[in-house]
Scaffold this active site. Structure first.
Site, PDB file in Angstrom:
ATOM      1  N   LYS A 115       1.152  -1.178  -0.310  1.00  0.00           N
ATOM      2  CA  LYS A 115      -0.442  -0.209   0.264  1.00  0.00           C
ATOM      3  C   LYS A 115       0.502   0.870  -0.048  1.00  0.00           C
ATOM      4  CE  LYS A 115      -3.887  -2.018   0.770  1.00  0.00           C
ATOM      5  NZ  LYS A 115      -4.622  -2.488   0.303  1.00  0.00           N
ATOM      6  N   LYS A 207      -1.882 -13.427  -7.521  1.00  0.00           N
ATOM      7  CA  LYS A 207      -3.361 -14.707  -6.779  1.00  0.00           C
ATOM      8  C   LYS A 207      -4.611 -13.632  -7.412  1.00  0.00           C
ATOM      9  CE  LYS A 207      -3.361 -11.513  -2.366  1.00  0.00           C
ATOM     10  NZ  LYS A 207      -3.508 -10.892  -1.716  1.00  0.00           N
ATOM     11  N   LYS A 210     -10.292 -10.199  -5.181  1.00  0.00           N
ATOM     12  CA  LYS A 210     -11.345  -9.200  -4.702  1.00  0.00           C
ATOM     13  C   LYS A 210     -11.230  -7.705  -5.252  1.00  0.00           C
ATOM     14  CE  LYS A 210     -13.516 -11.637  -0.333  1.00  0.00           C
ATOM     15  NZ  LYS A 210     -14.187 -11.055   0.214  1.00  0.00           N
TER      16      LYS A 210
HETATM   17  P1  TYM Z   1     -10.336 -12.257   2.792  1.00  0.00           P
HETATM   18  O1  TYM Z   1     -12.061 -11.503   2.779  1.00  0.00           O
HETATM   19  O2  TYM Z   1      -8.851 -11.721   1.497  1.00  0.00           O
HETATM   20  O3  TYM Z   1     -10.056 -13.750   2.538  1.00  0.00           O
HETATM   21  C1  TYM Z   1     -10.419 -14.846   3.143  1.00  0.00           C
HETATM   22  C2  TYM Z   1      -9.717 -15.928   2.826  1.00  0.00           C
HETATM   23  O4  TYM Z   1      -9.162 -16.795   1.462  1.00  0.00           O
HETATM   24  C3  TYM Z   1      -8.261 -16.389   1.628  1.00  0.00           C
HETATM   25  N1  TYM Z   1      -7.939 -16.706   0.167  1.00  0.00           N
HETATM   26  C4  TYM Z   1      -7.275 -16.927  -0.553  1.00  0.00           C
HETATM   27  N2  TYM Z   1      -6.681 -18.604  -0.777  1.00  0.00           N
HETATM   28  C5  TYM Z   1      -6.214 -19.102  -1.463  1.00  0.00           C
HETATM   29  N3  TYM Z   1      -5.773 -17.954  -3.519  1.00  0.00           N
HETATM   30  C6  TYM Z   1      -6.187 -17.092  -3.773  1.00  0.00           C
HETATM   31  N4  TYM Z   1      -6.590 -16.318  -4.370  1.00  0.00           N
HETATM   32  C7  TYM Z   1      -6.840 -16.064  -2.316  1.00  0.00           C
HETATM   33  N5  TYM Z   1      -7.295 -15.016  -1.779  1.00  0.00           N
HETATM   34  C8  TYM Z   1      -7.761 -15.168  -0.736  1.00  0.00           C
HETATM   35  C9  TYM Z   1      -7.592 -16.078   2.547  1.00  0.00           C
HETATM   36  O5  TYM Z   1      -6.399 -15.824   2.308  1.00  0.00           O
HETATM   37  C10 TYM Z   1      -8.161 -16.051   3.428  1.00  0.00           C
HETATM   38  O6  TYM Z   1      -8.249 -16.868   4.477  1.00  0.00           O
HETATM   39  N6  TYM Z   1      -7.041 -10.827   6.660  1.00  0.00           N
HETATM   40  C11 TYM Z   1      -7.868 -11.131   6.146  1.00  0.00           C
HETATM   41  C12 TYM Z   1      -9.672 -11.290   7.291  1.00  0.00           C
HETATM   42  C13 TYM Z   1      -9.010 -12.389   8.346  1.00  0.00           C
HETATM   43  C14 TYM Z   1      -8.809 -13.083   9.055  1.00  0.00           C
HETATM   44  C15 TYM Z   1      -8.309 -12.661  10.633  1.00  0.00           C
HETATM   45  C16 TYM Z   1      -8.665 -14.417   9.072  1.00  0.00           C
HETATM   46  C17 TYM Z   1      -9.586 -11.167   9.859  1.00  0.00           C
HETATM   47  N7  TYM Z   1      -9.195 -11.738  11.125  1.00  0.00           N
HETATM   48  C18 TYM Z   1      -8.414 -13.488  11.413  1.00  0.00           C
HETATM   49  C19 TYM Z   1      -8.250 -15.601   9.539  1.00  0.00           C
HETATM   50  C20 TYM Z   1      -8.380 -15.364  11.432  1.00  0.00           C
HETATM   51  C21 TYM Z   1      -8.607 -11.094   4.299  1.00  0.00           C
HETATM   52  O7  TYM Z   1      -8.585 -10.423   3.986  1.00  0.00           O
HETATM   53  O8  TYM Z   1      -9.099 -12.334   4.663  1.00  0.00           O
END
Ligand code: TYM
Length: 344
Positions: A115, A207, A210
């Site tokens: 960022k 990757k 979204k």
């Molecule tokens: P988020 O919302 O971006 O994504 C949710 C989950 O999807 C996984 N993910 C992927 N896995 C494989 N390939 C991809 N291209 C891909 N894109 C996303 C992410 O690794 C995630 O597991 N910061 C976190 C949310 C969060 C969280 C937490 C997770 C907040 N508090 C506590 C675990 C524990 C996030 O933005 O995930």
């Protein structure tokens, strides 16, 4: 017993990367859990407000996310599913952890560093724009650590991109326990899914995400079979029109083979699939196979998603019950923490 915790941002319908990297794993862990294992899954709306969005969208995205979690088979009778903002202990613990977390560690986090160098449209940020970056983005990992630690999670299933955030959560445990001479907080293990990094369909070096402005780069859980087939058929590969396994030289083909391997009932590796009946076949054959397995998997999910989007009262009840379960789960930790900090 074990405590399994994970979170997902409500920033639109989840994509195939979310599903294969995380959600499918959540469902699997739920189905295989011992009776004394706790399962807790959070829709992290406080994390979602770190980026601006048009009015009204966050409420819609939260609805869509809870419908998606129910559609993939999370069972609210077994797993606690809740909106993060309804459990204020998350924000309270975040503040307390921020008082023992170091800014140096936070400024080395890859997500923050990216960022700091690039804006959302991939142009370089000037000094003024850097100063305008919001503090919520900087302290984002502390809130994530609080999510995990407040429930005393032992196992956190996530995709590869969250690995560093999980290391930071363990760092928060050490910092807090050391500062107060206690062992109240528990260090969680990271559980990575076999498909820990699903790549974009339009740029296989990135990757699936979204935030990619190109909607053809990702498959949504709610995409119709026609859309899924079109997106996979037009995915970026290369000019060699024959299937082979070469993850470095042919990342687009490798991504498709990895997807196929994920769904292979015989559990064959992408390399084995490329050497089997697909060897030397035109890329369109591979794309057709991938579209087929993805459609078979997501078809029923899409139908259940529509069903849950229509069952408003039921979903409202799930939301209310989830919040009260999660509050109860967090309270034990907060009593110990407040006492250690002398806030009790
Ligand atoms: P988020 O919302 O971006 O994504 C949710 C989950 O999807 C996984 N993910 C992927 N896995 C494989 N390939 C991809 N291209 C891909 N894109 C996303 C992410 O690794 C995630 O597991 N910061 C976190 C949310 C969060 C969280 C937490 C997770 C907040 N508090 C506590 C675990 C524990 C996030 O933005 O995930």
């Amino acid at each position: 017993g074990r405590v399994i915790f994970s979170g997902i941002q409500p920033t639109g319908v989840p994509h195939l990367g979310n599903y294969l990297g995380a959600l499918q794993q959540w469902k699997l862990m739920q189905d295989e859990a011992e009776p004394d294992t706790k399962l807790i899954f959070s829709i992290v709306d406080l994390h979602a407000i770190t980026v601006p969005r048009p009015k009204g969208l966050l409420s819609q995205w939260k609805r869509e996310m809870i419908a998606a979690l129910l559609a993939i088979g999370l069972d609210p009778a077994r797993s606690t599913i809740f909106y993060q903002s309804m459990v204020s202990a998350h924000s309270e613990l975040q503040w307390i952890l921020s008082c023992t977390a170091s800014t140096g560690y936070l400024s080395r986090m890859t997500q923050w560093k990216s960022k700091m160098s690039m804006s959302d449209d991939a142009s370089l940020l000037d000094e003024k724009a850097k100063k305008g970056l919001k503090h919520g983005l900087f302290s984002y990992p502390i809130l994530q650590a609080a999510d995990i630690l407040v429930h005393r999670a032992t196992h956190v299933p996530v995709g590869e991109d969250q690995r560093q955030h999980l290391e930071f959560a363990r760092e928060c445990v050490t910092n807090f326990n050391h500062a107060y001479g206690v062992s109240h907080l528990v260090a969680p293990s990271t559980i990575l899914s076999p498909s820990k990094r699903v790549m974009s369909l339009t740029n296989p070096l990135q990757k699936m995400s979204k935030s990619d402005p190109n909607p053809n780069s990702r498959i949504l859980l709610t995409d119709t079979p026609d859309i899924i087939t079109t997106k996979i058929k037009s995915s970026l590969t290369d000019s060699v029109n024959s299937v082979s396994w070469d993850p470095v030289g042919r990342p687009g083909v490798a991504n498709l083979l990895s997807l196929l391997a994920h769904f292979d009932p015989a559990g064959r590796s992408p390399a084995a699939l490329a050497e089997g009946e697909l060897a030397g076949k035109p890329l369109l054959d591979l794309k057709r196979r991938v579209a087929e397995v993805v459609n078979d998997e997501l078809g029923p999910v899409r139908e259940r998603f529509e069903e849950f989007m229509g069952r408003r009262e039921y979903v409202d009840q799930v939301i209310a019950d989830g919040a009260s379960d999660a509050r109860r789960s967090a309270e034990g930790t907060m009593e110990l923490v407040r006492e250690a900090v002398e806030l009790g």
